[in-house]
Scaffold this motif. Sequence first.
Motif, PDB file in Angstrom:
ATOM      1  N   VAL A  63     -20.096 -42.869 -24.997  1.00 17.48           N
ATOM      2  CA  VAL A  63     -19.643 -44.146 -25.479  1.00 17.48           C
ATOM      3  C   VAL A  63     -18.508 -43.957 -26.497  1.00 17.48           C
ATOM      4  O   VAL A  63     -18.426 -42.916 -27.130  1.00 17.48           O
ATOM      5  N   THR A  64     -17.698 -45.025 -26.614  1.00 16.59           N
ATOM      6  CA  THR A  64     -16.697 -45.020 -27.676  1.00 16.59           C
ATOM      7  C   THR A  64     -17.314 -45.638 -28.934  1.00 16.59           C
ATOM      8  O   THR A  64     -18.493 -45.995 -28.933  1.00 16.59           O
ATOM      9  N   ASN A  65     -16.549 -45.724 -30.013  1.00 18.17           N
ATOM     10  CA  ASN A  65     -17.128 -46.240 -31.266  1.00 18.17           C
ATOM     11  C   ASN A  65     -16.145 -47.186 -31.951  1.00 18.17           C
ATOM     12  O   ASN A  65     -14.951 -47.157 -31.671  1.00 18.17           O
ATOM     13  N   ILE A 103     -16.292 -50.478 -17.452  1.00 20.19           N
ATOM     14  CA  ILE A 103     -17.402 -50.893 -18.313  1.00 20.19           C
ATOM     15  C   ILE A 103     -17.123 -50.307 -19.699  1.00 20.19           C
ATOM     16  O   ILE A 103     -16.715 -49.142 -19.804  1.00 20.19           O
ATOM     17  N   LEU A 104     -17.343 -51.115 -20.733  1.00 22.88           N
ATOM     18  CA  LEU A 104     -17.191 -50.573 -22.088  1.00 22.88           C
ATOM     19  C   LEU A 104     -18.562 -50.174 -22.625  1.00 22.88           C
ATOM     20  O   LEU A 104     -19.438 -51.019 -22.784  1.00 22.88           O
ATOM     21  N   GLY A 105     -18.745 -48.880 -22.886  1.00 20.23           N
ATOM     22  CA  GLY A 105     -19.939 -48.418 -23.602  1.00 20.23           C
ATOM     23  C   GLY A 105     -19.527 -48.177 -25.042  1.00 20.23           C
ATOM     24  O   GLY A 105     -18.538 -47.484 -25.300  1.00 20.23           O
ATOM     25  N   TYR A 137     -21.828 -52.285 -22.711  1.00 19.92           N
ATOM     26  CA  TYR A 137     -23.082 -51.551 -22.894  1.00 19.92           C
ATOM     27  C   TYR A 137     -23.094 -50.976 -24.308  1.00 19.92           C
ATOM     28  O   TYR A 137     -22.049 -50.703 -24.884  1.00 19.92           O
ATOM     29  N   MET A 138     -24.307 -50.788 -24.845  1.00 24.67           N
ATOM     30  CA  MET A 138     -24.415 -50.155 -26.171  1.00 24.67           C
ATOM     31  C   MET A 138     -25.106 -48.804 -26.065  1.00 24.67           C
ATOM     32  O   MET A 138     -26.074 -48.656 -25.323  1.00 24.67           O
ATOM     33  N   GLY A 139     -24.633 -47.832 -26.818  1.00 24.56           N
ATOM     34  CA  GLY A 139     -25.358 -46.568 -27.003  1.00 24.56           C
ATOM     35  C   GLY A 139     -26.316 -46.799 -28.157  1.00 24.56           C
ATOM     36  O   GLY A 139     -25.873 -47.160 -29.251  1.00 24.56           O
ATOM     37  N   ALA A 140     -27.615 -46.640 -27.940  1.00 28.73           N
ATOM     38  CA  ALA A 140     -28.583 -46.970 -28.998  1.00 28.73           C
ATOM     39  C   ALA A 140     -29.873 -46.181 -28.842  1.00 28.73           C
ATOM     40  O   ALA A 140     -30.288 -45.883 -27.721  1.00 28.73           O
TER      41      ALA A 140
END
Length: 326
Positions: free
Chosen positions: A62-64, A89-91, A154-157
């Motif tokens: 994912v990016t931040n 898709i943006l993660g 999407y979220m990295g979590a």
Amino acid sequence: MTFGIEFVPSDPVLKIAHYAKLAEQQGFDNVWITDHYNNRDVYSTLTVLAMNTNSIKLGTGVTNPYTRNAAITASSIASVNEISGGRAILGLGPGDKATFDAMGISWDKPLTTTKESIQAIRSFIAGDKVTMDGDMVKFGGAKMAFKGGNVPIYMGAQGPKMLELAGEVSDGVLINASHPKDFEVAVKQIAAGAKKAGRDPKEVDVAAYACFSIDKDAAKAKSAAQIVVAFIVAGSPDMVLERHGIDPAAKADIGGAIAKGDFGALMGGMVTDGMMEAFSISGTPDDCKARINELLDIGVTQIVAGSPIGPNKEKAIKLIGKEIIG
Ligand code: F42
């Protein structure tokens, strides 16, 4: 179920394009490219992938929101969306503190920053003029000069509050975990967030962003994943280690061996079978299938084959295609 694959652009981009094309041919649905400043740039990589594939979805994984302003992220992912014919898709996740310390960036309020950035990025991609006075994200009437189309976010979590936020605002969540015990907890937290926002939890794609290693020879598959698992143990909160019956004291020993580059010790018994079981999907196609089925039963909807994928990446991609995606 959908199947994704992660690539780290520590490899040259053209090599990743070759693997991504192969993954597409083998029936994978998504390719996720990690974002760390010291590797090849994530958007350059995705652009090359867009030009070399036809149907696989292309995500930042994912990016931040700290190293790139939300307006820049919106413009970058919208460009990939245009180039790829709507496959982007943006993660997005908050990133990690050690990296930002090295870059001289202060890592304040990661959850708030992620939440406000998602709000801003959605507005930019929709073509809105963005005026925002959030705690962490501020805009004074910025607007993109082109429309981004439809880009899922999407979220990295991993943490409870982040997972709840993912349930509230995201289209999907990439969870760095491989074991049903972690997903039992995560799925409940995502569902709680979705309910809070009046959404059906099924709207959120729950992805197991797993340390994955497959080979016909189980020992070879496990051996290839050991170092990745060592890094996961060293970076896991005590609570997560205890959930899997691992003594948190092991974390310091493993962290010390990583710092010294003592891979012999790590491979020679320091990374235990219990750690491999907890933090990887590894073994023969049948071993991997059994774990995947357990995850699907709990509510995971996408399996992402993350590093190392297998002792031989090309063979592993073909094995997944033939034996698992089938
Ligand atoms: N990070 C990268 O830098 N690059 C990658 O390519 C990458 C890939 C990736 C893939 C999947 C994945 O799951 C994670 C990935 N990451 C990657 C890591 C990712 O960017 C995040 O670091 C990670 O997912 C976030 O971990 P976390 O969910 O544990 O969140 C942290 C921030 C946390 O502490 N969460 C707490 C929680 O309970 O969820 C909440 C903390 C909180 O509430 N903070 C308040 C706030 O407003 O932010 C402030 C509290 C205060 O007192 O100030």
